[in-house]
Design an enzyme around this catalytic site. Structure first.
Site, short mmCIF file in Angstrom:
data_model
loop_
_atom_site.label_atom_id
_atom_site.label_comp_id
_atom_site.label_asym_id
_atom_site.label_seq_id
_atom_site.Cartn_x
_atom_site.Cartn_y
_atom_site.Cartn_z
N GLU A 168 -10.17 9.76 6.21
CA GLU A 168 -9.59 9.41 4.93
C GLU A 168 -10.71 9.23 3.94
O GLU A 168 -11.61 8.41 4.15
CB GLU A 168 -8.77 8.13 5.05
CG GLU A 168 -7.34 8.32 4.64
CD GLU A 168 -6.56 7.04 4.71
OE1 GLU A 168 -6.91 6.09 3.99
OE2 GLU A 168 -5.60 6.99 5.50
N ASP A 223 -6.45 -2.31 -4.14
CA ASP A 223 -7.59 -2.50 -3.26
C ASP A 223 -8.20 -3.88 -3.40
O ASP A 223 -8.27 -4.44 -4.50
CB ASP A 223 -8.66 -1.44 -3.53
CG ASP A 223 -8.28 -0.11 -2.93
OD1 ASP A 223 -8.12 -0.05 -1.70
OD2 ASP A 223 -8.11 0.87 -3.70
#
Ligand SMILES: Cc1ncc(COP(=O)(O)O)c(C=O)c1O
Lengths: 410, 275
Positions: free
Chosen positions: B49, B60
């Site tokens: 990823e 995040d």
């Protein structure tokens, strides 16, 4: 009368916006991580339920009257109008609201909703600190825990409001990421919300964010336009020729504009912050100089670079220092119903001084942008015409900024 | 068969679980990324990823936020990320690569143009964190058109209706977000995760990956018992901050951590082979 989302007396009403998924044409929507989709659905359901609940509306109206001090006056700025020599300028006095700006209309509404949803903790983002103060205020009143996220740079330039929030019992969290301003505070509040969704209500301070926020905040703020309509009709026996409001995220502007959308004889002018000037790139005017993109849960006009990264904004007014704008404004711009212009720092400062000296009213620097444009518009409209400027807040919070700008140490 | 589908089917036949490391492209410098991807594969990664840096990474936690900031300080764009994938593909034709990021850089690129460019670079899956199915249909269509899998998230807050809807739109695998929170969050409730995975399995045959908050080999192994893939991000990226002046040492620490997860997962895996 309460928080209906459309103006009364509309002859041929267009389909109400946004649609079920929060779209205003191509704008708006729900661009958030999956974890927030459930909580947003829950919020939507609660809002739709309470917005048509007479008890909720009655409580909202009572709070606006007894706690905020509404209706706010519609004041004819006679001396200033005469000096400009054109249209008569009325000021919608949101600066006289409790806590000094229009922001409280929305925080009252959302806090009532939070309470009914059983949430015990309130979070908010703030730029100038006005929305943070308004959130801390309602949290204190309802006995809710309150955390306010604020960019480190804004904390530096709005120290007084930071202290006000602390006095009110809120915890102010300094946001050190990204550009350390309002957009980063919003990111951080979203991160808090996704982590604490069970007990936390996120009070967004403007008509941005994912659906239902742009519609919900608008509905709570349309009290400004509904009062203006009624007050103006009483005074002048007709509708105003133009409305002028500053646009950061766009809540005070949409609150004023929305009840007049169907009245096509009324010009709508939104005023963005041109900072150092649109041609310098150092500004906060996405509608005037940006392009559509996706940020903070909705599609709207943004300030971004060619790679789609959001770029730093600049304005002397912290409350306008935001790279996006509410999606309904994007829609009103494209549809041509409203026009958007930009006023730079020095024009706003000049208007700040002019209003202070001619009317004895110290306006917020945000509102000063609207005033600066009104000063151009009034002579152009000509005498016999009348316009309304949304005086969205008072300028006490900005005294320090103005003094510093003029080389004076307080 | 897409590279992702193929990889999961081989793993399934071998009775193994997938290990998927996440790194941010261009962190700490653009030169590090391609070699690091190869080293992660050597250390036991089954899929990769690759985070596309964004100025406003709303979903995040601090570790990946800072990774984004480091990459952006080098001006790393979505175009650059595709170039990195092209470079990686020159010597690895098999390991699936999934780009993970936010929608706006793709909006600016243009969905159709981006889909073609990503396919040409050898990208296999795209996960746009802020594009739930309500908003993702046009992008998903463009991706499907070029054979790229749109990867979707499911979360603890996703009800039965959403699970069905998302599984219907997804391909490649489904990414289950282990916890309410941002990447790098601390607490995981294993029983709750297992129950939710069962619920998802009831409506899809797609492999299920679990990510957010998997910080050590033990947790990775435990989750691999109930999931088809384990995704590790912040724990790896954090190493870059442990060795701020020494990217080689950071890379070594990252591959070592991934290797220990690989070992633990394989040791704990049930050996029975599923059909
Ligand atoms: C007095 C005042 N006016 C305007 C704004 C801008 O917000 P909006 O565009 O949502 O009205 C702010 C924001 O802080 C403010 O404090």
């Amino acid at each position: 009368m309460a928080i209906e989302s459309a103006a009364p007396n509309m002859a041929s009403e267009p389909a109400p916006l946004p649609d079920a998924n929060g779209h205003f044409g191509p704008y708006g929507g729900m661009f958030v991580a999956e974890t927030l989709m459930g909580p947003l659905a829950e919020l939507r359901a609660a809002y739709e339920h309470f917005v048509s609940d007479p008890e909720f509306q009655a409580e909202f109206d009572t709070d606006l009257a007894d706690y905020v001090g509404r209706p706010s006056p519609l004041y004819l700025a006679e001396r200033w109008s005469r000096e400009l020599g054109g249209a008569r300028i009325y000021l919608k006095r949101e600066d006289l609201n409790h806590t000094g700006a229009h922001k409280i209309n929305n925080t009252i509404g959302q806090a009532l909703l939070a309470k009914r949803m059983g949430k015990t903790r309130i979070i908010a983002e703030t730029g100038a600190g006005q929305h943070g103060v308004a959130s801390a205020t309602v949290a204190a009143r309802l006995g809710l825990e309150c955390v306010v996220y604020m960019g480190a740079e804004d904390i530096e330039r709005q120290k007084q409001n930071v202290y006000r929030m602390q006095l009110l019992g809120a915890r102010v969290v300094s946001v050190e990421s990204g550009s350390k301003t309002l957009k980063d505070a919003l990111n951080e509040a979203m991160r808090d919300w996704v982590t604490n969704v069970d007990d936390t209500f996120y009070i967004i301070g403007t008509v941005a964010g994912p659906h239902p926020y742009p519609a919900m905040v608008r509905d709570f703020q349309t009290v400004i336009g509904r009062e203006t309509r009624r007050q103006f009709l009483e005074r002048e026996g007709r509708l105003p020729d133009a409305l002028v409001a500053c646009v950061g995220g766009g809540s005070n502007a949409i609150g004023l504009f929305h009840p007049f959308l169907a009245d096509t004889s009324v010009e709508l002018h939104g005023v963005e912050a041109a900072g150092d000037g649109l041609d310098t790139g150092r500004h906060a005017a996405p509608l005037c100089a940006g392009r559509p993109g996706v940020l903070h849960g909705n599609r709207t006009y943004l300030m971004e670079d060619d790679d789609g990264q959001i770029i730093a904004t600049h304005s002397i007014s912290a409350g306008l220092d935001y790279p996006g704008v509410g999606p309904e404004h994007a829609w009103l711009k494209d549809s041509g119903r409203a026009t958007y212009v930009a006023v730079d720092d020095s024009q706003a400062l000049a208007a700040f001084h002019t209003l202070t000296r001619t009317e004895g009213i110290i306006p917020a620097l945000e509102s000063s942008h609207a005033l600066a444009y009104a000063a151009e518009l009034a002579p152009r409209l000509g005498s016999g015409k009348a316009l309304v400027v949304n005086l969205s807040g008072r300028g006490d919070k900005d005294i320090h900024t103005v003094a510093t700008h003029e080389g004076m140490a307080l | 068969m897409s590279r992702i589908e193929n990889r999961f089917s081989i793993l399934r036949q071998a009775g193994r679980k997938a290990l998927i490391p996440f790194i941010t492209a261009g962190d700490p410098t653009p030169e590090v990324t391609v070699p690091l991807l190869h080293e992660l594969v050597a250390a036991g990664a089954d899929l990769l990823e690759l985070g596309v840096p964004f100025s406003d990474p709303m979903a995040d936690g601090p570790v990946i936020q800072r990774a984004s900031e480091r990459a952006l300080a080098h001006g790393v764009s979505l175009h650059d990320v595709l170039d990195m994938v092209t470079a990686f593909r020159a010597s690895d034709a098999d390991t699936p690569v999934i780009l993970m990021g936010y929608l706006n850089p793709i909006e600016v690129f243009g969905y159709q143009v981006f889909a073609s460019a990503a396919a040409a670079a050898g990208v296999d899956g795209i996960l746009t964190v802020d594009a739930p199915p309500e908003e993702a249909a046009p992008l998903a269509e463009a991706l499907h058109g070029v054979g790229i899998d749109p990867i979707f998230l499911l979360a603890p807050t996703s009800g039965p209706e959403r699970i069905e809807r998302i599984c219907a739109l997804a391909s490649g695998f489904v990414y289950y977000v282990s916890t309410k929170g941002v990447t790098g969050a601390a607490s995981l409730d294993l029983a709750e995760i297992a129950a939710k995975l069962d619920q998802i399995r009831a409506v899809t045959r797609l492999p299920l990956g679990v990510g957010f908050g998997i910080s050590d080999a033990e947790r990775a192994a435990t989750l691999a018992q109930v999931a088809d893939a384990v995704i590790v991000g912040s724990a790896l990226v954090r190493q870059i901050e442990v060795y701020p002046d020494d990217p080689r040492a950071a890379m070594a620490a990252m591959t070592e951590l991934l290797g220990s997860m690989r070992t633990a997962i394989d040791a704990a895996a049930p050996q029975a082979v599923e059909a």
